[in-house]
Design an enzyme around this catalytic site. Structure first.
Site, PDB file in Angstrom:
ATOM      1  N   LYS A   8       5.360   6.410   7.591  1.00  0.00           N
ATOM      2  CA  LYS A   8       4.824   5.487   8.598  1.00  0.00           C
ATOM      3  C   LYS A   8       5.932   5.071   9.558  1.00  0.00           C
ATOM      4  O   LYS A   8       7.076   4.870   9.152  1.00  0.00           O
ATOM      5  CB  LYS A   8       4.264   4.229   7.929  1.00  0.00           C
ATOM      6  CG  LYS A   8       3.113   4.501   6.988  1.00  0.00           C
ATOM      7  CD  LYS A   8       2.675   3.241   6.267  1.00  0.00           C
ATOM      8  CE  LYS A   8       1.552   3.535   5.289  1.00  0.00           C
ATOM      9  NZ  LYS A   8       1.183   2.341   4.519  1.00  0.00           N
ATOM     10  N   TYR A  62       0.822   1.541  13.819  1.00  0.00           N
ATOM     11  CA  TYR A  62       1.708   2.432  13.087  1.00  0.00           C
ATOM     12  C   TYR A  62       1.198   3.858  13.118  1.00  0.00           C
ATOM     13  O   TYR A  62       0.005   4.121  13.099  1.00  0.00           O
ATOM     14  CB  TYR A  62       1.981   1.964  11.663  1.00  0.00           C
ATOM     15  CG  TYR A  62       0.780   1.774  10.769  1.00  0.00           C
ATOM     16  CD1 TYR A  62       0.434   2.744   9.833  1.00  0.00           C
ATOM     17  CD2 TYR A  62       0.020   0.608  10.835  1.00  0.00           C
ATOM     18  CE1 TYR A  62      -0.653   2.560   8.999  1.00  0.00           C
ATOM     19  CE2 TYR A  62      -1.055   0.425   9.994  1.00  0.00           C
ATOM     20  CZ  TYR A  62      -1.393   1.408   9.079  1.00  0.00           C
ATOM     21  OH  TYR A  62      -2.472   1.229   8.257  1.00  0.00           O
ATOM     22  N   ASP A 114      -6.453  -6.170  -2.089  1.00  0.00           N
ATOM     23  CA  ASP A 114      -5.042  -6.506  -2.276  1.00  0.00           C
ATOM     24  C   ASP A 114      -4.818  -7.546  -3.368  1.00  0.00           C
ATOM     25  O   ASP A 114      -3.724  -7.636  -3.918  1.00  0.00           O
ATOM     26  CB  ASP A 114      -4.424  -6.970  -0.957  1.00  0.00           C
ATOM     27  CG  ASP A 114      -4.227  -5.822   0.031  1.00  0.00           C
ATOM     28  OD1 ASP A 114      -4.352  -4.652  -0.375  1.00  0.00           O
ATOM     29  OD2 ASP A 114      -3.944  -6.108   1.208  1.00  0.00           O
ATOM     30  N   HIS A 120       0.815  -1.218   0.000  1.00  0.00           N
ATOM     31  CA  HIS A 120       0.000   0.000   0.000  1.00  0.00           C
ATOM     32  C   HIS A 120       0.848   1.267   0.000  1.00  0.00           C
ATOM     33  O   HIS A 120       1.952   1.288   0.527  1.00  0.00           O
ATOM     34  CB  HIS A 120      -0.882   0.040   1.254  1.00  0.00           C
ATOM     35  CG  HIS A 120      -1.779  -1.141   1.400  1.00  0.00           C
ATOM     36  ND1 HIS A 120      -2.104  -1.665   2.619  1.00  0.00           N
ATOM     37  CD2 HIS A 120      -2.423  -1.910   0.494  1.00  0.00           C
ATOM     38  CE1 HIS A 120      -2.917  -2.697   2.465  1.00  0.00           C
ATOM     39  NE2 HIS A 120      -3.116  -2.870   1.175  1.00  0.00           N
TER      40      HIS A 120
END
Length: 183
Positions: A72, A132, A168, A62
């Site tokens: 991130k 995250y 995905d 992603h």
């Protein structure tokens, strides 16, 4: 905090100082002043957490397009993951290259993923929770991805039959992905 730069420019592995005794442990997982002193100057504005119930859950690869791209800072609360980043900055000398690291509740390492990288992970144990921090809010119109098993990337995932979301499973190959990142 120990910082180890990875082979992809801008990405780092962070290892916090852990104070343990017979009761368990204590650590600072994030301290803005310490990060600043280490040259890590991001303003994180949101925390995200996921639970993956099964071994072999693969989330990714992603990223968000500019101007809503995200840096991130990833860590594992419970369980373990094989975490992968791919350089998708078109003029980077490492464009299309990837790095994989194991993050777990035991090693307490964190992965710093700057803008311009696709990110994904595969769970190594059941009931894995990942936390995250991001420096930009989620933007559905800028949400993109790359197919997890793109042969041009050759990522050595720890499973050949992952548990994937519908989204995905449908991501394009890197050569067909929409990218707007420069080094």
């Amino acid at each position: 905090m120990n910082v180890t730069p990875l082979k992809l420019q801008g990405a780092s592995l962070l290892e916090p100082v852990v104070h343990g005794d017979n009761r368990g442990f204590f650590m600072e997982s994030y301290n803005e002043e310490v990060m600043h002193n280490l040259g890590i100057n991001y303003k994180f504005i949101q925390d995200n957490q996921s639970l993956s119930a099964e071994v072999g859950v693969l989330r990714g690869l992603h990223y968000q397009l500019n101007p809503k791209a995200q840096t991130k800072l990833i860590r594992v609360l419970t369980g373990a993951i094989y975490d992968v980043i791919v350089d998708i900055r078109r003029n980077s000398p490492t464009f299309g290259q990837w790095v994989g690291v194991i993050l777990s509740e035991y090693n307490k390492r964190q992965l710093l993923v700057p803008k311009g990288f696709a990110h994904g992970f595969c769970t190594l144990v059941p009931n894995t929770q990942v936390l995250y921090k991001v420096d930009e809010y989620y933007s559905p119109e800028n949400d993109r991805g790359i197919l997890w098993n793109d042969p041009a990337l050759g990522i050595d995932w720890p499973t050949s039959a992952p548990v994937l979301s519908d989204k995905d499973q449908r991501h394009p190959l890197l050569k067909d992905a929409e990218l707007n990142f420069e080094l």
